[in-house]
Scaffold this active site. Structure first.
Site, PDB file in Angstrom:
ATOM      1  N   GLY A 102       1.620  -0.368   4.567  1.00 17.02           N
ATOM      2  CA  GLY A 102       1.003  -0.753   3.215  1.00 17.02           C
ATOM      3  C   GLY A 102      -0.040   0.291   3.000  1.00 17.02           C
ATOM      4  CB  SER A 108      -4.021   0.879   0.443  1.00 18.90           C
ATOM      5  OG  SER A 108      -3.516   1.963  -0.134  1.00 18.90           O
ATOM      6  CG  ASP A 153      11.170   4.715   2.037  1.00 15.50           C
ATOM      7  OD1 ASP A 153      11.515   3.655   1.728  1.00 15.50           O
ATOM      8  OD2 ASP A 153      11.246   5.666   1.155  1.00 15.50           O
ATOM      9  CB  VAL A 154      11.140  -1.013   3.269  1.00 15.06           C
ATOM     10  CG1 VAL A 154       9.941  -1.385   3.994  1.00 15.06           C
ATOM     11  CG2 VAL A 154      10.835  -1.078   1.814  1.00 15.06           C
ATOM     12  CB  ILE A 181       4.847  -2.436   0.873  1.00  9.42           C
ATOM     13  CG1 ILE A 181       6.176  -3.527   1.298  1.00  9.42           C
ATOM     14  CG2 ILE A 181       4.242  -1.714   1.763  1.00  9.42           C
ATOM     15  CD1 ILE A 181       7.228  -2.733   1.937  1.00  9.42           C
ATOM     16  CE1 TYR A 244       1.143  -7.935 -10.541  1.00  7.88           C
ATOM     17  CE2 TYR A 244       2.592 -10.191 -10.184  1.00  7.88           C
ATOM     18  CZ  TYR A 244       2.094  -9.047  -9.840  1.00  7.88           C
ATOM     19  OH  TYR A 244       1.832  -8.937  -8.139  1.00  7.88           O
ATOM     20  CE  LYS A 251       3.054  -9.098  -5.309  1.00  9.64           C
ATOM     21  NZ  LYS A 251       3.091  -8.543  -3.903  1.00  9.64           N
ATOM     22  CB  THR A 282      -4.393  -0.225  -5.334  1.00  7.03           C
ATOM     23  OG1 THR A 282      -3.566  -1.082  -6.117  1.00  7.03           O
ATOM     24  CG2 THR A 282      -5.590  -1.211  -4.574  1.00  7.03           C
TER      25      THR A 282
HETATM   26  N1  LIG Z   1      -3.839  -4.264  -6.574  1.00  4.11           N
HETATM   27  C1  LIG Z   1      -3.985  -5.419  -6.981  1.00  4.11           C
HETATM   28  O1  LIG Z   1      -4.618  -5.845  -8.015  1.00  4.11           O
HETATM   29  C2  LIG Z   1      -3.251  -6.462  -6.391  1.00  4.11           C
HETATM   30  C3  LIG Z   1      -3.323  -7.908  -6.204  1.00  4.11           C
HETATM   31  C4  LIG Z   1      -2.716  -8.750  -5.705  1.00  4.11           C
HETATM   32  C5  LIG Z   1      -1.711  -8.463  -4.826  1.00  4.11           C
HETATM   33  N2  LIG Z   1      -1.406  -6.957  -4.653  1.00  4.11           N
HETATM   34  C6  LIG Z   1      -0.195  -6.662  -3.767  1.00  4.11           C
HETATM   35  O2  LIG Z   1      -1.034  -6.054  -2.507  1.00  4.11           O
HETATM   36  C7  LIG Z   1       0.069  -5.303  -1.912  1.00  4.11           C
HETATM   37  C8  LIG Z   1      -0.378  -3.759  -1.674  1.00  4.11           C
HETATM   38  O3  LIG Z   1      -0.832  -3.243  -3.153  1.00  4.11           O
HETATM   39  P1  LIG Z   1      -2.027  -2.303  -3.222  1.00  4.11           P
HETATM   40  O4  LIG Z   1      -2.646  -2.878  -4.411  1.00  4.11           O
HETATM   41  O5  LIG Z   1      -2.873  -2.152  -1.962  1.00  4.11           O
HETATM   42  O6  LIG Z   1      -1.475  -0.870  -3.792  1.00  4.11           O
HETATM   43  P2  LIG Z   1      -1.169   0.505  -2.805  1.00  4.11           P
HETATM   44  O7  LIG Z   1      -0.510   1.397  -3.786  1.00  4.11           O
HETATM   45  O8  LIG Z   1      -2.213   1.014  -2.032  1.00  4.11           O
HETATM   46  O9  LIG Z   1       0.005  -0.141  -1.522  1.00  4.11           O
HETATM   47  C9  LIG Z   1       1.292  -0.398  -2.082  1.00  4.11           C
HETATM   48  C10 LIG Z   1       1.910   0.160  -0.718  1.00  4.11           C
HETATM   49  O10 LIG Z   1       3.505  -0.141  -0.928  1.00  4.11           O
HETATM   50  C11 LIG Z   1       4.099   1.027  -0.289  1.00  4.11           C
HETATM   51  N3  LIG Z   1       5.663   1.127  -0.835  1.00  4.11           N
HETATM   52  C12 LIG Z   1       6.177   1.088  -1.753  1.00  4.11           C
HETATM   53  N4  LIG Z   1       7.393   1.408  -1.772  1.00  4.11           N
HETATM   54  C13 LIG Z   1       7.583   1.169  -0.460  1.00  4.11           C
HETATM   55  C14 LIG Z   1       8.784   1.424   0.458  1.00  4.11           C
HETATM   56  N5  LIG Z   1      10.029   1.605  -0.127  1.00  4.11           N
HETATM   57  N6  LIG Z   1       8.740   1.512   1.708  1.00  4.11           N
HETATM   58  C15 LIG Z   1       7.255   1.302   2.275  1.00  4.11           C
HETATM   59  N7  LIG Z   1       6.294   1.182   1.619  1.00  4.11           N
HETATM   60  C16 LIG Z   1       6.391   0.998   0.256  1.00  4.11           C
HETATM   61  C17 LIG Z   1       3.173   2.141  -0.682  1.00  4.11           C
HETATM   62  O11 LIG Z   1       3.698   3.351   0.097  1.00  4.11           O
HETATM   63  C18 LIG Z   1       1.893   1.919  -0.730  1.00  4.11           C
HETATM   64  O12 LIG Z   1       1.296   1.996   0.718  1.00  4.11           O
HETATM   65  C19 LIG Z   1       1.340  -5.265  -2.815  1.00  4.11           C
HETATM   66  O13 LIG Z   1       2.060  -6.181  -2.501  1.00  4.11           O
HETATM   67  C20 LIG Z   1       0.668  -5.668  -4.267  1.00  4.11           C
HETATM   68  O14 LIG Z   1       1.682  -6.321  -5.048  1.00  4.11           O
HETATM   69  C21 LIG Z   1      -2.156  -6.084  -5.276  1.00  4.11           C
END
Ligand SMILES: NC(=O)c1ccc[n+]([C@@H]2O[C@H](COP(=O)([O-])OP(=O)(O)OC[C@H]3O[C@@H](n4cnc5c(N)ncnc54)[C@H](O)[C@@H]3O)[C@@H](O)[C@H]2O)c1
Length: 343
Positions: A102, A108, A153-154, A181, A244, A251, A282
């Site tokens: 991720g 990130s 890429d999942v 992710i 959301y 989630k 992010t």
């Molecule tokens: N940013 C926030 O406010 C926040 C808050 C709580 C939870 N989250 C969660 O944290 C996690 C990481 O998100 P982030 O905020 O760091 O953003 P980010 O954009 O940096 O990370 C998201 C990641 O998901 C990956 N991804 C998406 N589709 C994919 C696929 N098909 N195969 C492989 N990887 C894939 C992207 O390449 C990326 O690295 C997510 O689950 C997000 O829901 C984010």
């Protein structure tokens, strides 16, 4: 200790409405704006970091803002020791090997986790989404000295299996996994839950939830001596958070998955957790409309009166991977400055 000076450009003294204090850390400028009725604001390089509005008076507000500023500088701005990874003396996770999925860039959450695990002495395998993402992730993987760096890429059949096969061949074991992710097509994410298409729902659940189940399935045989599995969730799973939408549904399923996996894998010494960070700016977050309003609300209402950073999330996650946390499993741990306890 920060040295605060009054800003001569603003009126000071008892009669002044607002008092402004300035401190500098390297090239960064910190400003504290304090009102007589106990409101205080902390800005770093013009960006608001914290806001308090419940102090008794000016003095209490300034004391609170100073404390927040010092904590912030200590945890986020101390860049003397190492440019990329925080310097940590205790290698609490030495000998542990893990996979972090991720990292898209240095904003990130997965990068915050990777930095913390590495700083505590663990080894880190890193994946990147595709060739386009590779150039952003590669320097970070290098900073982590990642011995395994592979595309994942999942939604591409076989890529997930290939990563776990390589880990099996190279390490013969896995101690921790961070699944960070999520994905939802724009029409699904930005529309009402009531309107979501079957396809939009399926893709959201597939990438954001099922992939964690599959990674746990692939990790299980590699965790012969136990291990810890992590995924990232958000408060929108529990409460209706504006904008959301369908991601909240995914989630909720993810947090429930954590509990079932924890129950199923617990007898093998495998622990499973969701980490629920407060909002962070992010790339993934940029798909959520009015995200700035979410940040402002978190900052104003969280008991800590401060936004969390990816480093805060990383350290909390790394702690749960330590053997000292061996009897903690199935949790959704909030790293949100306490926001979720407020009504
Ligand atoms: N940013 C926030 O406010 C926040 C808050 C709580 C939870 N989250 C969660 O944290 C996690 C990481 O998100 P982030 O905020 O760091 O953003 P980010 O954009 O940096 O990370 C998201 C990641 O998901 C990956 N991804 C998406 N589709 C994919 C696929 N098909 N195969 C492989 N990887 C894939 C992207 O390449 C990326 O690295 C997510 O689950 C997000 O829901 C984010």
């Amino acid at each position: 200790m920060l040295e605060w000076k009054t800003n001569d450009a603003l009126a000071v003294g008892k009669g002044a409405t607002l008092q402004q204090f300035v401190a500098t850390v390297g090239k960064d400028r910190l400003e504290a704006e304090i009102s007589p009725w106990g409101e205080g604001q902390l800005k770093i390089n013009g960006r608001e970091i914290a806001h308090i509005n419940d102090a008794k008076d000016r003095r209490q507000a300034f004391r609170a803002i100073k404390l927040i500023a010092e904590r912030y500088v200590e945890t986020h701005m101390n860049k003397d020791a190492a440019p990329m990874l925080p310097a940590v003396k205790a290698k609490l996770l030495e000998g542990k090997k893990g996979l972090i999925v991720g990292i898209a860039n240095d904003k990130s959450i997965a990068w915050g986790c990777a930095k913390a695990f590495r700083a505590f002495g663990a080894e880190v395998a890193v994946t990147y989404l595709n060739d386009k993402a590779k150039k952003f992730v590669e320097p970070l993987a290098r900073a982590l000295e990642a011995p395994i760096f592979m595309p994942l890429d999942v939604s591409v059949a076989g890529q997930m299996e290939a990563v776990f096969q390589r880990i099996s061949k190279e390490w013969g074991k896995l101690d921790y996994l961070v699944h960070s992710i999520a994905f939802s097509p724009k029409e699904a994410l930005q529309g009402r839950v009531v309107d979501v298409s079957r396809e939009g729902f399926a893709t959201t659940m597939d990438v954001s939830c099922w992939t964690f189940i599959r990674m746990a399935h692939l990790a299980e045989p590699l965790m012969k001596k136990g291990g810890t599995l992590f995924t990232m969730s958000y408060y929108g799973s529990q409460m209706v958070v504006k904008n959301y939408n369908i991601m909240g549904v995914a989630k909720a399923a993810l947090e429930c998955t954590v509990r079932y996996l924890a129950a199923e894998l617990g007898p093998k010494g495998i622990r499973v957790h969701a980490i629920s960070p407060g909002p962070l700016a992010t790339r993934a977050a940029s798909g959520i409309p009015e995200f700035d309003a979410l940040l402002d609300k978190a900052k104003a209402q969280a008991p800590a009166r401060s936004l969390v950073s990816i480093d805060d999330v990383g350290v909390a996650t790394a702690f749960l991977a330590h053997d000292a946390a061996r009897l903690i499993t199935g949790e959704t741990l909030y790293v949100d400055g306490g926001y979720h306890i407020m009504d």
